[in-house]
Scaffold this active site. Structure first.
Site, short mmCIF file in Angstrom:
data_model
loop_
_atom_site.label_atom_id
_atom_site.label_comp_id
_atom_site.label_asym_id
_atom_site.label_seq_id
_atom_site.Cartn_x
_atom_site.Cartn_y
_atom_site.Cartn_z
N ASP A 124 -62.52 21.66 14.24
CA ASP A 124 -63.63 21.72 13.30
C ASP A 124 -63.90 23.14 12.80
OD1 ASP A 124 -63.93 19.03 13.58
OD2 ASP A 124 -65.98 19.08 14.38
N LYS A 137 -62.80 9.93 25.37
CA LYS A 137 -63.95 9.88 26.28
C LYS A 137 -64.97 10.91 25.80
CE LYS A 137 -65.56 10.50 31.02
NZ LYS A 137 -66.57 11.51 30.64
N SER A 185 -61.96 13.94 27.52
CA SER A 185 -63.23 14.54 27.90
C SER A 185 -63.30 16.03 27.56
CB SER A 185 -63.47 14.29 29.40
OG SER A 185 -64.77 14.64 29.78
#
Length: 423
Positions: A300, A314, A289
């Site tokens: 990224d 999740k 999460s």
């Protein structure tokens, strides 16, 4: 309760749960399903072997309705709602584990460090088969949490199937007071720190900033090993502000609900608390999460190297919607996406460097480094011998026991050199 009142209540609840009619559904009887529900309720009240309370039946129906949607949507009664608020704002009595549902089985996502569950040997991936002798097969996530928590000093018995084990094991754990300390910082070498986030509470970012400021007041920060292993997540806003600490601008994460216009971008901004030194992030299957938001953004944005194992996966966002009686509904309202548009729902984030954790047996002899100092009659260093203090010895022991942390330190020290390499 009059039927009209009951139907009105159900319509309100359906509205709260965000149910929308399709064009096909508009051509059917909107009340057919509610009529069937009312019939079943009437049959139970008139024919069940024992007298039942209508409120309990309705609460049970709401709970079942939400549990049928996904593993994270749930009905939260008044006591459980108070318990959740305690978890994020103060101490609570329990054993210190984060649990979830994986493959329809109650699973330990991660034990919280230095808690009774951690000391009892519970690990990420362990399956909980029974709680105090009662099957945990069909228990809801909220009920499981309620049964496992309790007053400090009282014991709870769990039947656990450990990961890679063939037979279940009964584990008795005495509940303790679970503190909300979610940030730990230790120096590994001068200028290089191990920054461990155990979860994301309301005070996580402030505590992290405070510990970093205390360190940089005494020592230049050269590199951070950000440890998100076995971090089950927590508050979305804290994941965003933690990530913002390591980014000066640009997209951190965006959430997208059912409505295409509901997309919400979360951006980084330049702040006095920004950390600009090299960063390595440690992840594993217990990183879930909010942890995955941080790891995915830093990966990224090419801000950090991820080391370890694939994360939990999740990728959904829940919100708490209070109801008039003090209870609440926890409802999945969106998925979150990394800056490159990746949804990690049910797939997780792969590390840049795949490195499984290798446990060191407790009785294993530590390898001895052989250097000039080990030679007989070696010349002494003119600067004198350097004796390690307690903190240095503790860091050395931690590195010896943790291969992922050891490689993380080596990598974060080498990053500036890697960045200088050219073809």
């Amino acid at each position: 309760m009059r039927l009209s009142h009951f139907l009105g209540t159900m319509i309100l609840l359906v509205g709260l749960c965000g149910t929308a009619s399709s064009s096909q559904a508009r051509d059917t009887d909107h009340y057919q399903a509610l009529k069937q529900f009312s019939q079943v309720l009437d049959l139970i009240e008139k024919n069940y072997v024992q007298e039942v309370d209508r409120t309990d039946l309705i609460h049970g129906a709401i709970e079942g309705m939400l549990n049928s949607i996904d593993p994270h949507s749930a009905y939260i009664d008044l006591e459980k709602f108070k318990m959740m608020q305690e978890e994020f704002q103060g101490e609570f009595g329990g054993i210190g584990i984060q649990i979830g549902v994986r493959d329809k089985r109650l699973t330990v996502i991660a034990p919280i460090e230095d808690t009774p569950a951690d000391k009892a040997g519970l690990k990420a991936g362990d399956i909980i088969l029974e709680i105090n002798g009662e099957s945990a097969l069909d228990v809801s996530l909220e009920d499981a949490v309620s049964k496992i928590r309790g007053p400090k000093g009282e014991a709870v018995e769990l039947t656990i199937l450990h990961k890679d084990s063939q037979a279940p094991e009964k584990v008795t754990i005495v509940r303790g007071t679970i503190p909300l300390i979610s940030v730990k910082l230790k120096e590994l070498e001068p200028g290089y720190v191990h920054l461990r986030l155990t979860d994301f509470k309301a005070n996580t970012t402030d505590d992290m900033h405070q510990k970093l400021q205390e360190y940089t007041a005494k020592q230049e920060l050269k590199g951070v090993v950000l440890d998100l292993r076995n971090n089950p997540g927590g508050l979305l806003n804290q994941a965003i502000s933690v990530t913002d600490t390591f980014l000066r601008d640009g997209l951190i994460v965006y959430t997208q609900g059912r409505n295409p216009k509901s997309r919400k971008d979360e951006m980084a901004s330049r702040q006095a608390t920004d950390v600009t030194c090299p960063v390595v992030v440690l992840i594993n299957s217990g990183s879930a999460s909010a942890s995955e938001i941080v790891a995915g953004a830093l990966q990224d944005r090419k801000r950090g190297i991820l080391i370890g194992e694939r994360t939990f996966g999740k990728g959904s966002v829940q919100t708490i919607m209070p109801l008039s009686d003090g209870s609440a509904v926890k409802l999945t309202i969106a998925l979150y996406y990394t800056p490159n548009g990746r949804s990690i729902q049910a797939s997780g984030i792969d590390p840049d460097v795949e490195l499984p954790f290798v446990a060191v047996p407790e009785d294993a002899a530590q390898p001895r480094d052989f250097r000039e100092a080990n030679l007989s009659k070696h010349l002494d260093n003119p600067n004198g011998d350097v004796e390690l203090g307690p903190e240095e010895l503790e860091a050395k022991e931690a590195l010896a026991q943790d291969n992922q942390l050891r490689i993380g330190l080596s990598m974060v020290k080498s990053l500036p050199r890697f960045m200088q390499l050219t073809n």
